[in-house]
Every structure is written in structure tokens, then in C-alpha cells.
Design a protein around this motif. Structure first.
Motif, PDB file in Angstrom:
ATOM      1  N   GLU A 152       0.857  -1.189   0.000  1.00 16.04           N
ATOM      2  CA  GLU A 152       0.000   0.000   0.000  1.00 16.04           C
ATOM      3  C   GLU A 152       0.893   1.239   0.000  1.00 16.04           C
ATOM      4  N   ASP A 178      -2.542   4.074  -3.686  1.00 14.78           N
ATOM      5  CA  ASP A 178      -3.587   4.853  -3.031  1.00 14.78           C
ATOM      6  C   ASP A 178      -3.239   6.336  -3.184  1.00 14.78           C
ATOM      7  N   ASN A 181      -3.464   8.651  -0.074  1.00 14.74           N
ATOM      8  CA  ASN A 181      -2.416   8.494   0.940  1.00 14.74           C
ATOM      9  C   ASN A 181      -1.202   9.351   0.635  1.00 14.74           C
ATOM     10  N   HIS A 205      -6.507   1.953  -4.943  1.00 14.14           N
ATOM     11  CA  HIS A 205      -7.608   2.476  -4.141  1.00 14.14           C
ATOM     12  C   HIS A 205      -8.108   3.759  -4.772  1.00 14.14           C
ATOM     13  N   LYS A 207      -9.645   6.898  -3.462  1.00 14.29           N
ATOM     14  CA  LYS A 207      -9.809   7.626  -2.209  1.00 14.29           C
ATOM     15  C   LYS A 207      -9.323   9.043  -2.467  1.00 14.29           C
ATOM     16  N   GLU A 251     -12.248   3.200  -1.197  1.00 15.37           N
ATOM     17  CA  GLU A 251     -11.927   3.046   0.224  1.00 15.37           C
ATOM     18  C   GLU A 251     -12.410   4.316   0.918  1.00 15.37           C
TER      19      GLU A 251
HETATM   20 MG    MG Z   1      -5.666   2.699   0.886  1.00 13.94          MG
END
Ligand code: MG
Length: 281
Positions: A152, A178, A181, A205, A207, A251
Motif C-alpha cells: 500500500e 492509493d 495516501n 484504491h 480515495k 476506500e
Molecule cells: Mg488505501
């Protein structure tokens, strides 16, 4: 590989994902799963879960490991508690990841994933070499289960991740990208990072987030998809450009507000569905 099937991050009894039923109600065809607690990782529960997935016509695409004692309270706490980095728990967590890999095999799934934790910046240090070694051991175990290991993103910049993959030297080590993030941890502009590490990205992801006014020191803020600074259309266009066609896994980590969480995931599905037709044409 599919063509950008929508997905959602789910959990059974551990982790922050939504319940499987939420995915079913929203008509989401794929899921990633937070690994359940050890007591639930039995052949019997695997069989039950598989039957449920079949009934709901949902495909499992990855199982994420997470550990007792992890906390995402703030960035220094993440550094101290998350993943395989904290030395005191490293051996037991590696063992737990091996067990999660075995359980994932029972679920017929070929991807395990995790946050490694903050990889040290000094690539000549013992701590760095130790985490390279422990990652190799995890990859080799996963390989025996015919699985890939997806890291991740968030805690590392794209350049550090590339260097790390180069040092570990395992073909089954890939990236779960992600974009939020990168913003939340302040590790880099997500689109640029995705372009750099694109060929290693095997799951993603969806997000969104906004930058902190002190990136890397305090958290940015996670926000509903489309309302942050990722730029979802550009994100999908970049995924297209790097040749990624796997699932788009939503997510949204607000388990304390399940109704809002479900509503926002519903809106995220609508947004991704519309952007997907626009971008794929
Ligand atoms: Mg994530």
C-alpha cells in the motif's frame, strides 16, 4: 483483468472496511478484504465466506493484512506502530502475514497486501536491510501460494518505493496505489507518483484527500471521492495511460458513521461509473 470493475474495501470482523452486505446492496462486483481475526481464519469460515461471495456474485481481488496494536492516530504513531517496521513485533507479524497468505489461498485469491510501515531512508542501514529481508521472506511465502504481495502506498515517495522494489528483487512484489495516501502523508503529488511507479501498480484504491498545511508532519484530511485534491478524472486517465485495467477499489474509512459511509460509497460508485465511461469512451 476486467475493465475497471468497481470495487470496495470490506471487512468481516477486523479493520475499517464496509460489510459485505453494503457492497451487495450497492451492486459493487468486486471487493478487497481486510483479513479477519486469527480465530476467523479457518477452513470452515473460508468456505462459508466463499459461498456468500458466490451467492452475492462478488469477486474477491485482494486480502489486506493488518495487525493488533497498529494505530493511525497521527504520523509519528504510524511510524511507531504500523506494519512490519516495528522491531518488537516484526517476527510475529511476519508469521501472521504468512498465515493470512495461507488463508487467502483458501479463498482462491492471488493477492495479499499490506502497509509495510515507514521504510528507513538510509538504504545502507541495518534497519533498511532488515526490512528488505523480511519483505523477501513474505514474498517467498506468498509465491509458494501463487500470490503477489501488494504494498500500500503512502508512507514512501515514488522514488523511495522504486528503490525499495529494486532492493527486494522479487517479481511478485507489486504496488497497491492509493492516491489519497500520497496527499495525506505528504509524500508526493499522486498523479506524478503514479506515472513513475506505473508498471508496478497491480491494484488501486479510489480515495480522495486534501493536503495538510504541514505535509509529512500532520495528516492531510480524507474527504469523499471527487471532493479532494487527487483529481479523479486525471487519476483515471493516468491509470489508462499506464495500462492498468484492474478493479477500482473505493476506500472510505469512516466506520463510526456507517450510514454516511454507505451513502458516500454510493456517490463514489456513481462518480467512478460516469468517469469510467467518459475516459474509456
Ligand atoms: Mg488505501
Amino acid at each position: 483483468m476486467g475493465n475497471w470493475d468497481i470495487g470496495v474495501f470490506t471487512s468481516i470482523d477486523a479493520g475499517l472496511g464496509v460489510k459485505l452486505e453494503v457492497a451487495a446492496e450497492l451492486g459493487i462486483p468486486t471487493i478487497q478484504l481486510h483479513a479477519p481475526h486469527r480465530a476467523t481464519r479457518t477452513p470452515e469460515s473460508a468456505e462459508k465466506f466463499l459461498a456468500r461471495l458466490e451467492e452475492l456474485k462478488i469477486r474477491l481481488t485482494a486480502v489486506f493484512g493488518g495487525f493488533e496494536g497498529e494505530s493511525y492516530a497521527d504520523i509519528p504513531t504510524v511510524e511507531r506502530t504500523v506494519g512490519l517496521m516495528p522491531e518488537a513485533t516484526r517476527a510475529s507479524r511476519l508469521q501472521e502475514m504468512r498465515e493470512i497468505s495461507d488463508f487467502t489461498r483458501l479463498l482462491g485469491c492471488d493477492v495479499i497486501a499490506l502497509h509495510l510501515g515507514f521504510v528507513p531512508h538510509d538504504t545502507k542501514s541495518t534497519a533498511y536491510n532488515d526490512i528488505v529481508e523480511v519483505t523477501r521472506q513474505l514474498c517467498d511465502h506468498a509465491n509458494r501460494n501463487a500470490q503477489r504481495v501488494h504494498l500500500e502506498t503512502g508512507q514512501e515517495s515514488a522514488d523511495s518505493l522504486l528503490a525499495f522494489l529494486g532492493h527486494v528483487q522479487r517479481d511478485n512484489l507489486c504496488i497497491n496505489f492509493d492516491p489519497a495516501n500520497m496527499i495525506l502523508y505528504g509524500t508526493g503529488e499522486p498523479i506524478e507518483a503514479l506515472q513513475k511507479i506505473g508498471k508496478h501498480v497491480r491494484s488501486v484504491h479510489c480515495k480522495d484527500g486534501t493536503w495538510s498545511d504541514q505535509p509529512g508532519v500532520t495528516w492531510g484530511r480524507e474527504v469523499p471521492l471527487g471532493q479532494g485534491q487527487v483529481n479523479m478524472e486525471k487519476y483515471l486517465r493516468t491509470l489508462l495511460a499506464i495500462g492498468y485495467r484492474g478493479p477500482l477499489t473505493i476506500e472510505r474509512e469512516i466506520p463510526q458513521e456507517p450510514e454516511r459511509q454507505k451513502a458516500e460509497i454510493g456517490s463514489a460508485v456513481a462518480l467512478l461509473t460516469s468517469l469510467r465511461s467518459k475516459v474509456l469512451g
